[in-house]
Design an enzyme around this catalytic site. Structure first.
Site, PDB file in Angstrom:
ATOM      1  N   TRP A   2     -26.279  -9.157   0.377  1.00 38.81           N
ATOM      2  CA  TRP A   2     -25.795  -7.808   0.681  1.00 38.81           C
ATOM      3  C   TRP A   2     -25.067  -7.736   2.019  1.00 38.81           C
ATOM      4  CZ3 TRP A   2     -28.321  -4.019   4.100  1.00 38.81           C
ATOM      5  CH2 TRP A   2     -27.729  -2.741   4.019  1.00 38.81           C
ATOM      6  N   TYR A   3     -25.427  -8.580   2.987  1.00 43.53           N
ATOM      7  CA  TYR A   3     -24.763  -8.554   4.285  1.00 43.53           C
ATOM      8  C   TYR A   3     -23.278  -8.871   4.113  1.00 43.53           C
ATOM      9  CZ  TYR A   3     -29.533  -9.100   6.201  1.00 43.53           C
ATOM     10  OH  TYR A   3     -30.866  -8.957   6.514  1.00 43.53           O
ATOM     11  N   SER A   4     -22.441  -7.961   4.542  1.00 39.02           N
ATOM     12  CA  SER A   4     -20.985  -8.098   4.398  1.00 39.02           C
ATOM     13  C   SER A   4     -20.576  -8.368   2.955  1.00 39.02           C
ATOM     14  CB  SER A   4     -20.438  -9.194   5.321  1.00 39.02           C
ATOM     15  OG  SER A   4     -20.588  -8.840   6.679  1.00 39.02           O
ATOM     16  N   LEU A   5     -21.446  -7.948   2.022  1.00 40.40           N
ATOM     17  CA  LEU A   5     -21.177  -8.100   0.581  1.00 40.40           C
ATOM     18  C   LEU A   5     -20.725  -9.518   0.237  1.00 40.40           C
ATOM     19  CD1 LEU A   5     -19.523  -4.670  -0.276  1.00 40.40           C
ATOM     20  CD2 LEU A   5     -21.909  -5.385  -0.543  1.00 40.40           C
TER      21      LEU A   5
ATOM     22  N   LYS B  51     -31.200 -13.561   0.565  1.00 39.83           N
ATOM     23  CA  LYS B  51     -31.949 -12.501  -0.117  1.00 39.83           C
ATOM     24  C   LYS B  51     -31.154 -11.901  -1.268  1.00 39.83           C
ATOM     25  CE  LYS B  51     -33.632 -11.037   4.435  1.00 39.83           C
ATOM     26  NZ  LYS B  51     -32.375 -11.292   5.154  1.00 39.83           N
TER      27      LYS B  51
END
Length: 331
Positions: free
Chosen positions: A58-61, A86
């Site tokens: 999810w971080y920076s997609l 994750k």
């Protein structure tokens, strides 16, 4: 930097883990570092002795995994790294492109491995509890990822102890892979995990990683940064008790001739509840402070002085980037 055994696994990890949410793409969030600014941080982390790196799809997609994973693999050998990523949060507007369904887990691990540029991750962490998917479906899918050799160990984050215990119980009943790690929120202003989660993990031999050791910077500075200005967790900090604890951190820091960040980090790192703090950084100097804090010894009297104002508060286990969390109310 010393190295420790990660719970009952065969992983040996640095005393600190580098959290990399701040690396990836500034188009995702304005405070995130793009690749050119991220590389010096990663190199410095390796120089400081970090071998444990925490990421998320999810971080920076997805861009976070590309920037961190591929650059680390250019700097050192894969076997010298402990890589965690994750799964759970939305990756697109597609309602199926999120959560912990078997389909989403199967697709997500393959996408993560491709972005990272590796055949396996050492630790695959579910980012939160998925109330919309049967636990049996989730644990079976995670077990399949382990059996396929794509994942070595499983971890979980941001949930209640009963949810975590239930998921491990389902795994045990079916002979599936259990979780060996819990990643949770922990600092001088938020200690609710001491009540049930830490004792459960200690009893089960589960390794604990802790994020936000500086309370999103509240314990380390008075001014907000580009990140904390937009950080929903900031709603949970700031009442009179939080300010009193922060004042005491400043007092102890002045006595030792160090920064408040040193003291806040030292308190977490030396907690009797053994844990690996996850360090977030946007500057190399912040990594230096975290490493230096490992050598700072707070005596029992100082720890009691820092801890005594604390009071029970609402648990922060319902964070969702789509739904704004309920703010804590002062007592």
């Amino acid at each position: 930097m010393d190295y420790i055994r990660f719970g009952r696994t065969d992983l040996t990890v640095s005393q600190l883990c580098l959290g990399t949410m701040s690396m990836g793409s500034s188009a995702w969030k304005g405070w995130v570092l793009d690749e050119d600014a991220s590389v010096p941080l990663l190199r410095h982390a390796l120089d400081c002795g970090f071998n444990f790196f925490d990421m998320a799809d999810w971080y920076s997609l997805g861009r976070n995994e590309e920037v961190v994973g591929r650059n680390l693999l250019k700097m050192t050998a894969r076997e010298r790294l402990v890589l965690a990523t994750k799964v759970f949060y939305p990756m697109s507007d597609d309602p199926n492109d999120r959560g912990l369904s078997a389909e989403h887990i199967a697709i997500s691990i393959d996408r993560s491995l491709k972005r990272l540029g590796t055949d396996y991750v050492d630790l695959y962490v579910i980012h939160a509890f998925d109330a919309d998917t049967p636990v049996e479906e989730t644990m079976a899918a995670l077990h399949d990822a382990v059996r396929a050799g794509k994942v070595r160990y499983l971890g979980a984050s941001t949930m209640y102890t009963w949810q975590f215990a239930k998921m491990n119980h389902v795994a045990a009943l079916n002979g599936w892979t259990p979780f060996v790690n819990m990643q949770c929120h922990y600092n001088l202003l938020y200690r609710e995990e001491e009540r049930e989660m830490f004792p459960y993990c200690r009893d089960q031999g589960i390794a604990v990683t802790t994020f936000s050791p500086l309370a999103r910077g509240f314990l380390a500075r008075a001014a907000q940064t580009a990140r904390t200005t937009h950080d929903v967790y900031q709603e949970y900090y700031g009442d009179d008790i939080d300010r009193e604890i922060t004042r005491r951190v400043r007092e102890v820091a002045a006595r030792h001739g160090v920064s408040t960040a040193h003291v806040a980090m030292a308190w977490v790192a030396a907690s009797p509840h053994q844990n690996v703090p996850i360090v977030g950084a946007s500057k190399t100097a912040q990594l230096d402070v975290a490493v230096e804090a490992l050598a700072l010894r707070l005596d029992a009297k100082e720890r009691a002085f820092l801890e005594s104002p604390y009071r029970p508060r609402d648990e922060i286990n319902d964070y969702n980037p789509v739904r704004r969390p309920r703010a804590l109310q002062p007592d």
